[in-house]
Scaffold this motif. Structure first.
Motif, PDB file in Angstrom:
ATOM      1  N   LEU A 174      27.506   5.517 -19.419  1.00 23.27           N
ATOM      2  CA  LEU A 174      26.892   5.653 -20.741  1.00 23.27           C
ATOM      3  C   LEU A 174      26.739   7.109 -21.143  1.00 23.27           C
ATOM      4  CD1 LEU A 174      24.027   2.988 -20.517  1.00 23.27           C
ATOM      5  CD2 LEU A 174      26.378   2.686 -21.323  1.00 23.27           C
ATOM      6  N   LEU A 175      26.519   7.981 -20.169  1.00 17.06           N
ATOM      7  CA  LEU A 175      26.253   9.391 -20.478  1.00 17.06           C
ATOM      8  C   LEU A 175      26.735  10.260 -19.334  1.00 17.06           C
ATOM      9  CD1 LEU A 175      24.243  12.051 -20.347  1.00 17.06           C
ATOM     10  CD2 LEU A 175      25.023  11.275 -22.566  1.00 17.06           C
ATOM     11  N   GLU A 176      27.442  11.322 -19.687  1.00 15.58           N
ATOM     12  CA  GLU A 176      27.933  12.283 -18.700  1.00 15.58           C
ATOM     13  C   GLU A 176      28.229  13.580 -19.443  1.00 15.58           C
ATOM     14  OE1 GLU A 176      30.554  14.330 -15.845  1.00 15.58           O
ATOM     15  OE2 GLU A 176      31.225  13.597 -17.810  1.00 15.58           O
ATOM     16  N   ASN A 177      28.551  14.624 -18.718  1.00 16.39           N
ATOM     17  CA  ASN A 177      28.771  15.938 -19.317  1.00 16.39           C
ATOM     18  C   ASN A 177      29.989  15.999 -20.227  1.00 16.39           C
ATOM     19  OD1 ASN A 177      27.163  16.080 -16.932  1.00 16.39           O
ATOM     20  ND2 ASN A 177      27.512  18.271 -16.770  1.00 16.39           N
ATOM     21  N   THR A 178      30.951  15.096 -20.027  1.00 19.44           N
ATOM     22  CA  THR A 178      32.212  15.161 -20.748  1.00 19.44           C
ATOM     23  C   THR A 178      32.504  13.832 -21.432  1.00 19.44           C
ATOM     24  OG1 THR A 178      33.531  14.415 -18.848  1.00 19.44           O
ATOM     25  CG2 THR A 178      33.118  16.781 -19.029  1.00 19.44           C
ATOM     26  N   SER A 179      33.358  13.910 -22.470  1.00 19.81           N
ATOM     27  CA  SER A 179      33.774  12.690 -23.154  1.00 19.81           C
ATOM     28  C   SER A 179      35.121  12.917 -23.816  1.00 19.81           C
ATOM     29  CB  SER A 179      32.748  12.278 -24.214  1.00 19.81           C
ATOM     30  OG  SER A 179      33.200  11.128 -24.910  1.00 19.81           O
ATOM     31  N   SER A 180      35.974  11.913 -23.740  1.00 11.93           N
ATOM     32  CA  SER A 180      37.260  11.959 -24.445  1.00 11.93           C
ATOM     33  C   SER A 180      37.237  11.035 -25.655  1.00 11.93           C
ATOM     34  CB  SER A 180      38.396  11.556 -23.495  1.00 11.93           C
ATOM     35  OG  SER A 180      38.161  10.265 -22.961  1.00 11.93           O
ATOM     36  N   ASP A 181      36.075  10.435 -25.929  1.00 15.10           N
ATOM     37  CA  ASP A 181      35.915   9.501 -27.046  1.00 15.10           C
ATOM     38  C   ASP A 181      35.002  10.161 -28.079  1.00 15.10           C
ATOM     39  OD1 ASP A 181      35.180   7.430 -28.795  1.00 15.10           O
ATOM     40  OD2 ASP A 181      35.260   5.920 -27.214  1.00 15.10           O
ATOM     41  N   GLU A 182      35.522  10.422 -29.275  1.00 12.11           N
ATOM     42  CA  GLU A 182      34.765  11.146 -30.298  1.00 12.11           C
ATOM     43  C   GLU A 182      33.543  10.371 -30.783  1.00 12.11           C
ATOM     44  OE1 GLU A 182      37.480   9.755 -34.162  1.00 12.11           O
ATOM     45  OE2 GLU A 182      37.544  11.826 -33.437  1.00 12.11           O
ATOM     46  N   ARG A 183      33.470   9.085 -30.511  1.00 13.94           N
ATOM     47  CA  ARG A 183      32.294   8.305 -30.905  1.00 13.94           C
ATOM     48  C   ARG A 183      31.102   8.576 -29.999  1.00 13.94           C
ATOM     49  NH1 ARG A 183      33.635   2.395 -30.017  1.00 13.94           N
ATOM     50  NH2 ARG A 183      34.304   3.345 -28.039  1.00 13.94           N
ATOM     51  N   LEU A 184      31.369   9.093 -28.801  1.00 10.61           N
ATOM     52  CA  LEU A 184      30.336   9.198 -27.775  1.00 10.61           C
ATOM     53  C   LEU A 184      29.816  10.617 -27.651  1.00 10.61           C
ATOM     54  CD1 LEU A 184      32.042   7.007 -25.022  1.00 10.61           C
ATOM     55  CD2 LEU A 184      30.479   6.277 -26.834  1.00 10.61           C
ATOM     56  N   THR A 185      28.517  10.736 -27.440  1.00 12.98           N
ATOM     57  CA  THR A 185      27.876  12.032 -27.252  1.00 12.98           C
ATOM     58  C   THR A 185      27.855  12.372 -25.776  1.00 12.98           C
ATOM     59  OG1 THR A 185      26.455  11.705 -29.174  1.00 12.98           O
ATOM     60  CG2 THR A 185      25.742  13.343 -27.559  1.00 12.98           C
ATOM     61  N   ALA A 186      28.327  13.572 -25.441  1.00 14.94           N
ATOM     62  CA  ALA A 186      28.252  14.073 -24.073  1.00 14.94           C
ATOM     63  C   ALA A 186      27.114  15.076 -23.981  1.00 14.94           C
ATOM     64  CB  ALA A 186      29.567  14.730 -23.674  1.00 14.94           C
ATOM     65  N   GLU A 187      26.447  15.102 -22.848  1.00 15.34           N
ATOM     66  CA  GLU A 187      25.419  16.113 -22.595  1.00 15.34           C
ATOM     67  C   GLU A 187      25.300  16.286 -21.083  1.00 15.34           C
ATOM     68  OE1 GLU A 187      21.859  14.447 -24.324  1.00 15.34           O
ATOM     69  OE2 GLU A 187      21.346  13.336 -22.515  1.00 15.34           O
ATOM     70  N   HIS A 188      24.722  17.382 -20.663  1.00 11.05           N
ATOM     71  CA  HIS A 188      24.503  17.617 -19.236  1.00 11.05           C
ATOM     72  C   HIS A 188      23.501  16.582 -18.735  1.00 11.05           C
ATOM     73  CE1 HIS A 188      24.040  19.742 -15.456  1.00 11.05           C
ATOM     74  NE2 HIS A 188      22.748  19.591 -15.583  1.00 11.05           N
ATOM     75  N   GLY A 189      23.995  15.602 -18.003  1.00 14.16           N
ATOM     76  CA  GLY A 189      23.139  14.531 -17.531  1.00 14.16           C
ATOM     77  C   GLY A 189      23.971  13.353 -17.079  1.00 14.16           C
ATOM     78  N   LEU A 190      23.293  12.264 -16.733  1.00 16.70           N
ATOM     79  CA  LEU A 190      23.988  11.081 -16.236  1.00 16.70           C
ATOM     80  C   LEU A 190      23.226   9.821 -16.579  1.00 16.70           C
ATOM     81  CD1 LEU A 190      26.386   9.992 -14.511  1.00 16.70           C
ATOM     82  CD2 LEU A 190      24.862  10.119 -12.530  1.00 16.70           C
ATOM     83  N   SER A 191      23.955   8.789 -16.971  1.00 18.67           N
ATOM     84  CA  SER A 191      23.401   7.450 -17.148  1.00 18.67           C
ATOM     85  C   SER A 191      24.518   6.441 -16.932  1.00 18.67           C
ATOM     86  CB  SER A 191      22.796   7.276 -18.546  1.00 18.67           C
ATOM     87  OG  SER A 191      22.262   5.969 -18.701  1.00 18.67           O
ATOM     88  N   LEU A 192      24.256   5.452 -16.079  1.00 23.02           N
ATOM     89  CA  LEU A 192      25.238   4.422 -15.753  1.00 23.02           C
ATOM     90  C   LEU A 192      24.660   3.039 -16.023  1.00 23.02           C
ATOM     91  CD1 LEU A 192      26.343   5.768 -12.238  1.00 23.02           C
ATOM     92  CD2 LEU A 192      27.518   6.168 -14.413  1.00 23.02           C
TER      93      LEU A 192
END
Length: 264
Positions: A6-24
């Protein structure tokens, strides 16, 4: 078993927000689990785009007491009205970066009625448990020596007793989920010997100098000794990931926002 990042530092999908962190998001044959919440509510917004309904989650796990894994917890508690949240009893202590910046959990959540404090081992189901491995020796370094905790009003090197790991056994395989592996990724693999390990390795501060390469060579050799399949992310760092992959090859994968794992 299905795991969605759900959340990570990187994203290749422009719909998704990346931030320094983690959520699975983890879906087993019996449970829907949220593991960590990043540092803002971005994980919840990403969940909508990824088709994950957080209202259906039946339990949440906090890996350790740092803001980049717990900052979205208040949002989860508002969206989901029933799931217990398992947090190690030391996670609400103060935690600092090397520059004395506060990096701990929001103290206001400490008394929330759905927060369940944990200690070393807690069985969640016949095939699912939490453990901190605090009683085990740590023969390998943690690679997190620059982080601090506050005990009795004084900063000191963090012992990471607030970090815990989610262990799931399904169809004869052991899957271990770790947030940042602050106790040392090599220690964790040796302690638990998983078939699959998902989580950060905390190598992101390593550079491309000779000493850093020697550290990564040492880690790669030891990780390769186990038959484990590794899915890493967040605090591992992209540079260290690429370097480790030279040794671990197809047994090492990187998770970005939106990545999906289906384990047989």
């Amino acid at each position: 078993m299905k795991i969605v990042t759900l959340l990570e530092n990187t994203s290749s999908d422009e719909r998704l927000t990346a931030e320094h962190g983690l959520s699975l998001y983890i879906e087993t044959e019996k449970h829907r689990i949220l593991f960590d919440t990043g540092q803002t509510d971005a994980f919840a917004r990403n969940a909508v785009h990824l088709g994950v309904d957080l209202r259906l989650v039946d339990m949440a796990v906090v890996s350790h007491g740092h803001y980049d894994h717990t900052g979205g917890l208040a949002r989860f508690l508002a969206v989901n009205e029933h799931a217990p949240v398992y947090v190690h009893r030391r996670a609400f202590e103060r935690h600092l970066a090397a520059d004395d910046r506060e990096i701990g959990m929001a103290p206001s959540l400490a008394g929330h009625p759905r927060i369940v404090p944990t200690d070393d081992v807690l069985s969640l189901d016949d095939d699912m448990w939490l453990c901190s491995c605090n009683e085990k020796a740590r023969p390998f370094p943690s690679y997190s020596q620059d982080l601090l905790m506050v005990r009795d009003g004084h900063p000191e090197p963090d012992d990471f007793t607030h970090e815990q790991y989610l262990c799931l056994r399904e169809r004869g395989r052991l899957v271990v989920i770790s947030g940042c592996s602050h106790k040392g990724i090599l220690n964790i693999v040796q302690w638990l010997r998983p078939d699959v390990l998902v989580g950060g390795f905390h190598f992101r501060s390593l550079k491309s100098d000779q000493q850093s390469r020697a550290t990564l060579d040492f880690a790669a050799r030891h990780l390769a000794e186990f038959p484990t399949e590794y899915y890493t992310c967040h605090c591992t760092g992209l540079g260290p990931f690429e370097y480790l992959k030279q040794t671990l090859g197809d047994r090492l994968h990187y998770l970005s926002c939106g990545s999906r794992i289906s384990l047989p």
